[in-house]
Design a protein around this motif. Sequence first.
Motif: not given
Lengths: 285, 140
Positions: A143-166
């Motif tokens: 999981v990656t958060l943008q921005p991280s580890p701090h973000t601002l109230i009222g702004a969009h915090t982007n969260v995405y997952v990178e998972a792969r076939p196994q």
Amino acid sequence: MISLSLILGMLAGSGEGAGDLGSEGTVQGNATFYQDPISGAWATFQVGLPDDPMQYKYEAACFDENNGDIDCFVRYGLECNAGPNGRLVWWSSALKGDDNPVWERLSEAPTCIYSEDPAAFEERLRGEILRAFQEAPIAPGSVTLQPSPHTLIGAHTNVYVEARPQVFEMELLGQSIRIEVEPTEYTFNYGDGTVYGPVSTPGGPVPEARWGEQTATSHVYSQTGDVPVSTTTFFSGQYSVNGGPMIPIDGRAEIASPSQILSVWRSESRNVADNCLVNPSGVGC
Amino acid sequence: MPEEAKVESKEGLVAFARYWYEAAAYGYETGEVGPLKEISGPDCTACNGAYSTLATWFEDGGWTVGGQIEVTSAASEYALTESGNRQALVMFKQVPIDVYGPEGLIRTVGQGDAYIQLIDASFRDGSWIAMDVVTMKQMP
């Protein structure tokens, strides 16, 4: 979000080659099918539990009432000698619920099963494979958060997952089993009580210059504080026995990613007349 | 419609499902969707898609070659859905469709792919109606 996925689905469906009855019947968006275990009724979800409308089985090949057909063995040039009691079998599939199933072979050549009584053994093997799939050490998505580890109230915090076939190779009940899993859906738990999903999009990175913009999987926090952000990735799987055809596994495995602590901050702007040297008790000094 | 397709039973539903694909194939071969409309509901996904596609292909003197449908297998667990419909599964193959206009061949649609579709059907006034037909799976 629903309208967005509908638009994407319509674009995807309007390409060259669409128009036959099968593509006209394709539900827009990312519909998967789920069979209710009690009523037996099929339902669609934009996302959900994938079940397969086919049933699968294997039956002895090149054998007629325990008499081996030498010509048949020669034709396929196959011998099942990787273990004791090797038998050639054909894997085939038919529609579920068919009173007179039309079984179609899934491969050009038979493959091996190692058991004294392959027929009685089939259900047990299926159960073991399902258990192995549920218990497989599937690597969670990162999981990656943008921005991280701090973000601002009222702004969009982007969260995405990178998972792969196994792929998992194992020995089960004397058979060589290959299980392939792939990520199909994701749930985002933003840590402030908001949960999004399951959805089919894992989200994706945005360049730093555009942090704060809305994305498919971003979230706006309305309170300051530390929140644990976590995701769950759903994997669907298929298996192959002794190098035979790939057979879908009903249901899916749920793998949680470790949660990350995100600090949500407030930002305020004030106009000041002096710097901190001139006025040490001023705002922000 | 064959008589066995007018029976409110699992067997009747399977017979109806097979007949539905005859009506659909007739539409693809002739552009005539009347018979399909007669046995389908207004919110049927595959039906509505086919109506608008066929209207485009057959307008201004267009025609098609191909489009025949072979039902490989049809089955029903006679499951009752929340909306009160009964369900059947159908596996079929459709011959690729050559679409012609006044200038000749415009394009070929489909690759003879096999699909599994789910039919949600309702028995009304002595006859089955396909309320929805959706594609579950395209066979590899």
